[in-house]
Design a protein around this motif. Structure first.
Motif, PDB file in Angstrom:
ATOM      1  N   TRP A 164      10.756  -6.667  -1.341  1.00 14.55           N
ATOM      2  CA  TRP A 164      12.144  -6.503  -1.012  1.00 14.55           C
ATOM      3  C   TRP A 164      12.871  -5.582  -1.703  1.00 14.55           C
ATOM      4  N   LYS A 165      13.284  -5.956  -3.799  1.00 14.28           N
ATOM      5  CA  LYS A 165      13.585  -5.205  -4.896  1.00 14.28           C
ATOM      6  C   LYS A 165      12.579  -3.869  -4.903  1.00 14.28           C
ATOM      7  N   LYS A 166      11.716  -3.481  -4.608  1.00 18.15           N
ATOM      8  CA  LYS A 166      10.970  -1.834  -4.213  1.00 18.15           C
ATOM      9  C   LYS A 166      11.186  -1.490  -3.628  1.00 18.15           C
ATOM     10  N   VAL A 167      11.544  -1.748  -2.284  1.00 19.39           N
ATOM     11  CA  VAL A 167      11.833  -1.622  -0.740  1.00 19.39           C
ATOM     12  C   VAL A 167      13.282  -0.523  -1.257  1.00 19.39           C
ATOM     13  N   LYS A 168      14.572  -1.330  -2.216  1.00 20.00           N
ATOM     14  CA  LYS A 168      15.061  -1.113  -2.502  1.00 20.00           C
ATOM     15  C   LYS A 168      15.822   0.038  -3.466  1.00 20.00           C
ATOM     16  N   LYS A 215       5.763  16.134  -3.727  1.00 15.17           N
ATOM     17  CA  LYS A 215       5.709  14.821  -3.525  1.00 15.17           C
ATOM     18  C   LYS A 215       7.313  14.582  -2.900  1.00 15.17           C
ATOM     19  N   LEU A 216       8.330  16.265  -3.136  1.00 18.04           N
ATOM     20  CA  LEU A 216       9.272  14.937  -2.301  1.00 18.04           C
ATOM     21  C   LEU A 216       9.128  15.253  -1.071  1.00 18.04           C
ATOM     22  N   ILE A 217       8.838  15.829  -0.519  1.00 21.66           N
ATOM     23  CA  ILE A 217       7.880  15.528   1.105  1.00 21.66           C
ATOM     24  C   ILE A 217       7.269  13.971   0.742  1.00 21.66           C
ATOM     25  N   LEU A 218       6.257  14.461   0.793  1.00 16.60           N
ATOM     26  CA  LEU A 218       5.905  12.747   0.534  1.00 16.60           C
ATOM     27  C   LEU A 218       6.738  11.631   0.337  1.00 16.60           C
ATOM     28  N   ARG A 219       7.312  11.541  -0.600  1.00 11.26           N
ATOM     29  CA  ARG A 219       8.107  10.243  -1.005  1.00 11.26           C
ATOM     30  C   ARG A 219       9.037  10.254  -0.135  1.00 11.26           C
ATOM     31  N   GLU A 220       9.612  10.488   0.707  1.00  8.16           N
ATOM     32  CA  GLU A 220      10.688  10.597   1.728  1.00  8.16           C
ATOM     33  C   GLU A 220       9.996  10.467   3.222  1.00  8.16           C
ATOM     34  N   GLN A 221       8.807  10.409   2.868  1.00  7.67           N
ATOM     35  CA  GLN A 221       8.154  10.144   4.677  1.00  7.67           C
ATOM     36  C   GLN A 221       8.286   8.379   4.158  1.00  7.67           C
ATOM     37  N   TYR A 222       7.552   8.632   2.792  1.00  2.70           N
ATOM     38  CA  TYR A 222       6.548   6.661   2.023  1.00  2.70           C
ATOM     39  C   TYR A 222       8.166   5.932   2.632  1.00  2.70           C
ATOM     40  N   THR A 223       9.480   7.035   2.355  1.00  3.75           N
ATOM     41  CA  THR A 223      10.510   5.770   1.471  1.00  3.75           C
ATOM     42  C   THR A 223      11.091   5.539   3.198  1.00  3.75           C
ATOM     43  N   PHE A 224      10.655   6.113   3.979  1.00 12.02           N
ATOM     44  CA  PHE A 224      10.861   6.124   5.465  1.00 12.02           C
ATOM     45  C   PHE A 224       9.725   4.866   6.085  1.00 12.02           C
ATOM     46  N   MET A 225       8.583   5.109   5.409  1.00 13.15           N
ATOM     47  CA  MET A 225       7.675   4.999   6.715  1.00 13.15           C
ATOM     48  C   MET A 225       7.937   2.826   6.174  1.00 13.15           C
ATOM     49  N   ALA A 226       8.572   2.781   4.673  1.00 13.33           N
ATOM     50  CA  ALA A 226       8.439   1.520   4.101  1.00 13.33           C
ATOM     51  C   ALA A 226      10.195   0.673   4.394  1.00 13.33           C
ATOM     52  N   ARG A 227      10.940   1.825   4.378  1.00 10.50           N
ATOM     53  CA  ARG A 227      12.232   0.653   4.951  1.00 10.50           C
ATOM     54  C   ARG A 227      12.150   0.654   6.765  1.00 10.50           C
ATOM     55  N   ARG A 228      11.300   1.278   7.688  1.00 10.91           N
ATOM     56  CA  ARG A 228      11.038   1.156   9.040  1.00 10.91           C
ATOM     57  C   ARG A 228      10.255  -0.507   8.608  1.00 10.91           C
ATOM     58  N   LEU A 229       9.020  -0.191   7.809  1.00  9.97           N
ATOM     59  CA  LEU A 229       8.242  -1.616   8.494  1.00  9.97           C
ATOM     60  C   LEU A 229       8.617  -2.733   7.828  1.00  9.97           C
ATOM     61  N   TRP A 230       9.905  -2.903   6.482  1.00  8.08           N
ATOM     62  CA  TRP A 230      10.448  -3.330   6.276  1.00  8.08           C
ATOM     63  C   TRP A 230      11.732  -4.277   6.905  1.00  8.08           C
ATOM     64  N   ASN A 231      12.119  -3.032   7.759  1.00  6.06           N
ATOM     65  CA  ASN A 231      13.155  -3.838   9.029  1.00  6.06           C
ATOM     66  C   ASN A 231      12.802  -4.247  10.148  1.00  6.06           C
ATOM     67  N   ILE A 232      11.762  -3.777  10.171  1.00  7.02           N
ATOM     68  CA  ILE A 232      12.132  -3.602  11.857  1.00  7.02           C
ATOM     69  C   ILE A 232      10.477  -4.796  12.096  1.00  7.02           C
ATOM     70  N   ILE A 233       9.264  -4.768  11.062  1.00  2.59           N
ATOM     71  CA  ILE A 233       8.441  -5.972  11.296  1.00  2.59           C
ATOM     72  C   ILE A 233       8.119  -6.951  10.089  1.00  2.59           C
ATOM     73  N   ARG A 239       0.615  -0.979   0.193  1.00  2.00           N
ATOM     74  CA  ARG A 239      -0.119  -0.031   0.075  1.00  2.00           C
ATOM     75  C   ARG A 239       0.612   1.238  -0.071  1.00  2.00           C
ATOM     76  N   ILE A 240       2.468   1.043   1.032  1.00  2.00           N
ATOM     77  CA  ILE A 240       3.206   2.064   0.526  1.00  2.00           C
ATOM     78  C   ILE A 240       3.824   2.289  -0.537  1.00  2.00           C
ATOM     79  N   PHE A 241       3.718   1.257  -1.678  1.00  2.00           N
ATOM     80  CA  PHE A 241       4.233   1.495  -2.625  1.00  2.00           C
ATOM     81  C   PHE A 241       3.028   2.344  -3.403  1.00  2.00           C
ATOM     82  N   VAL A 242       2.028   2.104  -3.769  1.00  2.00           N
ATOM     83  CA  VAL A 242       0.888   2.930  -4.174  1.00  2.00           C
ATOM     84  C   VAL A 242       0.617   4.377  -4.084  1.00  2.00           C
TER      85      VAL A 242
END
Length: 183
Positions: A106-110, A42-60, A26-29
């Motif tokens: 994982w490839k999308k998070v990267k 766009k820049l602000i939201l993309r930075e936030q979504y990238t942060f959220m995706a990386r944390r979600l992937w690595n922590i949960i 959903r974050i990718f969407v």
């Protein structure tokens, strides 16, 4: 008793893993939805979504997936009879599909981390449809585990029902996207 505890942990971390995967895509969407926004927004939201995706992937998602897999492997060692049952082989086949989907995520998070604000290469509709793949795999695994030997006996009805379900979900995604575009 040990087997039952490991099984409970396996189910708990399976739920956690799938929750992570469901939200991650959903974050990718949401990230892709920012293509039409102003550059600043766009820049602000993309930075936030990238942060959220990386944390979600690595922590949960990844830790839950590892614990789920380890518990599953322990269950196989504690109950070697599982490997002799056809339904379990079918479950393992679906888990191979889940592993492929995990790799795609994982490839999308990267990509998000490496793009640093640029757009994802995948079309929005494809991301929305990909969001349903984990749901399909979850359906297949749960029905296989619950129905066990009946899965083998009634496989064609289950496969037909699965494809009807896939079709209905895909059509719903398309209709929702069409109604959003029409507004």
């Amino acid at each position: 008793m040990l087997y039952t505890i490991i099984k409970a942990l396996h189910i708990i971390f399976m739920v956690s893993y799938f929750a992570g995967v469901f939200y991650l895509v959903r974050i990718f969407v949401y990230y892709k939805d920012t293509d039409a926004f102003s550059e600043e927004k766009k820049l602000i939201l993309r930075e936030q979504y990238t942060f959220m995706a990386r944390r979600l992937w690595n922590i949960i998602t990844v830790p839950a997936g590892i614990i789920m897999a380890v518990c599953g492997i322990i269950m196989i060692f504690l109950n070697t009879g599982l490997m002799k049952t056809p339904w379990f082989h079918l479950k393992l086949t679906f888990l191979v599909g889940l592993a492929i989907y995990h790799y795609w995520c994982w490839k999308k998070v990267k990509q998000l981390v490496q793009f640093k604000g640029n757009t994802l290469e995948t079309a929005n509709l494809k991301l929305r449809q990909a969001n349903e793949i984990a749901t399909f795999i979850l359906f297949l695994v749960v029905f296989t585990v619950i129905l066990k030997s009946q899965v083998i006996e009634y496989w064609w009805q289950l496969i037909t029902g699965f494809f009807v379900l896939v079709f209905l979900i895909m059509m719903t995604v398309k209709l929702v996207n069409k109604s959003k575009r029409d507004k």
